[in-house]
Design a protein around this motif. Structure first.
Motif, mmCIF file in Angstrom:
data_model
loop_
_atom_site.group_PDB
_atom_site.id
_atom_site.type_symbol
_atom_site.label_atom_id
_atom_site.label_comp_id
_atom_site.label_asym_id
_atom_site.label_seq_id
_atom_site.Cartn_x
_atom_site.Cartn_y
_atom_site.Cartn_z
ATOM 1 N N SER A 43 -34.346 -32.686 9.860
ATOM 2 C CA SER A 43 -34.043 -33.457 11.062
ATOM 3 C C SER A 43 -33.192 -32.626 12.017
ATOM 4 N N THR A 44 -33.535 -32.668 13.290
ATOM 5 C CA THR A 44 -32.787 -31.902 14.284
ATOM 6 C C THR A 44 -31.479 -32.617 14.622
ATOM 7 N N LYS A 45 -30.511 -31.843 15.075
ATOM 8 C CA LYS A 45 -29.195 -32.385 15.390
ATOM 9 C C LYS A 45 -29.016 -32.502 16.899
ATOM 10 N N ILE A 46 -28.241 -33.491 17.291
ATOM 11 C CA ILE A 46 -27.961 -33.726 18.701
ATOM 12 C C ILE A 46 -27.066 -32.610 19.227
ATOM 13 N N GLN A 47 -27.408 -32.085 20.417
ATOM 14 C CA GLN A 47 -26.693 -30.956 20.994
ATOM 15 C C GLN A 47 -26.069 -31.333 22.336
ATOM 16 N N THR A 48 -25.185 -30.460 22.795
ATOM 17 C CA THR A 48 -24.621 -30.594 24.137
ATOM 18 C C THR A 48 -25.741 -30.616 25.180
ATOM 19 N N ASN A 49 -25.606 -31.474 26.175
ATOM 20 C CA ASN A 49 -26.568 -31.633 27.272
ATOM 21 C C ASN A 49 -27.836 -32.376 26.875
ATOM 22 N N ASP A 50 -27.916 -32.840 25.633
ATOM 23 C CA ASP A 50 -29.019 -33.734 25.284
ATOM 24 C C ASP A 50 -28.859 -35.042 26.058
ATOM 25 N N ILE A 51 -29.969 -35.649 26.405
ATOM 26 C CA ILE A 51 -29.949 -36.970 27.030
ATOM 27 C C ILE A 51 -30.505 -37.964 26.024
ATOM 28 N N GLY A 87 -30.061 -42.396 30.906
ATOM 29 C CA GLY A 87 -29.694 -42.134 29.518
ATOM 30 C C GLY A 87 -28.252 -41.670 29.372
ATOM 31 N N TYR A 88 -27.879 -41.416 28.137
ATOM 32 C CA TYR A 88 -26.518 -40.960 27.819
ATOM 33 C C TYR A 88 -26.506 -39.441 27.692
ATOM 34 N N LEU A 89 -25.734 -38.766 28.528
ATOM 35 C CA LEU A 89 -25.623 -37.319 28.490
ATOM 36 C C LEU A 89 -24.534 -36.914 27.495
ATOM 37 N N VAL A 90 -24.880 -36.045 26.561
ATOM 38 C CA VAL A 90 -23.919 -35.577 25.556
ATOM 39 C C VAL A 90 -23.014 -34.526 26.189
ATOM 40 N N THR A 91 -21.718 -34.750 26.127
ATOM 41 C CA THR A 91 -20.744 -33.846 26.747
ATOM 42 C C THR A 91 -20.614 -32.555 25.934
ATOM 43 N N PRO A 92 -19.982 -31.510 26.529
ATOM 44 C CA PRO A 92 -19.771 -30.262 25.780
ATOM 45 C C PRO A 92 -19.022 -30.444 24.463
ATOM 46 N N LYS A 93 -18.220 -31.508 24.357
ATOM 47 C CA LYS A 93 -17.510 -31.780 23.106
ATOM 48 C C LYS A 93 -18.290 -32.700 22.166
ATOM 49 N N GLY A 94 -19.514 -33.072 22.573
ATOM 50 C CA GLY A 94 -20.376 -33.836 21.685
ATOM 51 C C GLY A 94 -20.225 -35.346 21.761
ATOM 52 N N PHE A 95 -19.633 -35.869 22.848
ATOM 53 C CA PHE A 95 -19.418 -37.306 22.971
ATOM 54 C C PHE A 95 -20.418 -37.935 23.956
ATOM 55 N N GLN A 134 -31.075 -47.889 17.830
ATOM 56 C CA GLN A 134 -32.084 -46.834 17.892
ATOM 57 C C GLN A 134 -31.593 -45.735 18.819
ATOM 58 N N VAL A 135 -31.602 -44.485 18.318
ATOM 59 C CA VAL A 135 -31.175 -43.327 19.096
ATOM 60 C C VAL A 135 -32.330 -42.333 19.166
ATOM 61 N N ARG A 136 -32.632 -41.878 20.369
ATOM 62 C CA ARG A 136 -33.719 -40.917 20.545
ATOM 63 C C ARG A 136 -33.360 -39.926 21.635
ATOM 64 N N VAL A 137 -33.693 -38.653 21.409
ATOM 65 C CA VAL A 137 -33.465 -37.610 22.419
ATOM 66 C C VAL A 137 -34.614 -37.659 23.417
ATOM 67 N N LEU A 138 -34.280 -37.752 24.708
ATOM 68 C CA LEU A 138 -35.299 -37.899 25.739
ATOM 69 C C LEU A 138 -35.748 -36.579 26.356
ATOM 70 N N ASN A 139 -34.911 -35.558 26.293
ATOM 71 C CA ASN A 139 -35.209 -34.322 27.019
ATOM 72 C C ASN A 139 -35.562 -33.158 26.091
ATOM 73 N N ASN A 140 -36.319 -33.427 25.020
ATOM 74 C CA ASN A 140 -36.767 -32.343 24.140
ATOM 75 C C ASN A 140 -37.619 -31.352 24.922
ATOM 76 N N LYS A 141 -37.302 -30.081 24.788
ATOM 77 C CA LYS A 141 -38.061 -29.043 25.481
ATOM 78 C C LYS A 141 -37.861 -27.711 24.769
#
Length: 255
Positions: A43-51, A87-95, A134-141
């Motif tokens: 499973s992939t992990k949520i990263q900074t700048n993920d939406i 969507g929710y933008l993940v901050t550089p500190k991961g919040f 439910q949590v999903r990453v919207l900007n996979n690229k």
């Protein structure tokens, strides 16, 4: 004299034609050897700048509504681009900043782990009794550069895709691509990782690290002929065509 001239011209053409062998061109030449092998997924992990799209549900939708960002009309909800904007933008500190719950640390977690964290907050803080999250990453690229027919930044909706999927989305490798050394560059846990993949064998296919994830970069290097030409030669067959034309002109002059 004419025969010697013809041999001198044809010899480089024969050498050039044999530069790229069949073994260097064909994909997965030993794929039968790896048939019926087990598939491994990570499973992939949520990263900074993920939406992220975060949806909170409950048997009573009214009590869950304050924890969701309104996406507007039904037509807007069906648009991925509109969902990214809301969507929710993940901050550089991961919040991420959610309504009522405020800051929640999701960076470094898988989407499933983030769902558990949010659900526990809702229950432990007395907001909801039995919520669904439910949590999903919207900007996979991913980015693919070099010897492919359609380089660029390419979006995908899955959590991860295979290297072959990525190459297919880029319209396949060019004739000049080196298939024995595809570079996969990934940023993970604050480090930059570099993998090398030989597409002529199927050995790499069982390695879960070679699943393309969010923000991966694929680099496909050109062969020596293409690299030495400075990009002027798009295809070795182009050289053969030019050489054949020159040969015809020389033979006409020799007559």
């Amino acid at each position: 004299m004419k025969k010697n001239l013809l041999l001198i011209i044809l010899l480089p053409l024969v050498i050039l034609q044999s530069c790229t062998t069949r073994k260097e061109m064909l994909y997965l030449q030993d794929v039968d050897k790896y048939a019926n092998t087990n598939l491994n997924y990570v499973s992939t992990k949520i990263q900074t700048n993920d939406i992220l799209k975060i949806e909170v549900g409950d048997l009573n939708p009214v009590v869950a509504a304050p924890f969701n960002i309104s996406s507007g009309s039904a037509s807007a909800q069906s648009s991925v681009e509109m969902m990214k904007l809301s969507g929710y933008l993940v901050t550089p500190k991961g919040f991420v900043m959610m309504p009522i719950l405020n800051e929640i640390k999701v960076g470094g977690l898988t989407p499933t782990e983030a769902e558990v964290v949010i659900k526990n907050r809702l229950i432990n803080e007395g907001y909801l009794v039995n919520p669904t999250v439910q949590v999903r990453v919207l900007n996979n690229k991913f980015t693919i550069l070099g010897e492919v027919n359609a380089p660029g930044v390419i979006p995908f909706t899955e959590e991860s895709i295979s290297v072959l999927d990525a190459i297919g989305l880029a319209k396949d490798l060019t004739y000049s691509a080196i298939r024995k050394d595809i570079q996969l560059i990934r940023e993970q846990d604050g480090k930059r990782l570099v993998y090398h993949i030989d597409l002529t064998t199927a050995h790499w296919m069982s390695n879960p690290n070679f699943r393309i994830r969010q923000n991966d970069v694929i680099v496909v290097t050109p062969n020596k002929l293409k690299a030495n030409s400075g990009g002027l030669i798009k295809d070795p067959l182009q050289v053969l065509g030019i050489a054949a034309s020159l040969l015809a002109i020389i033979l006409l002059i020799a007559k």
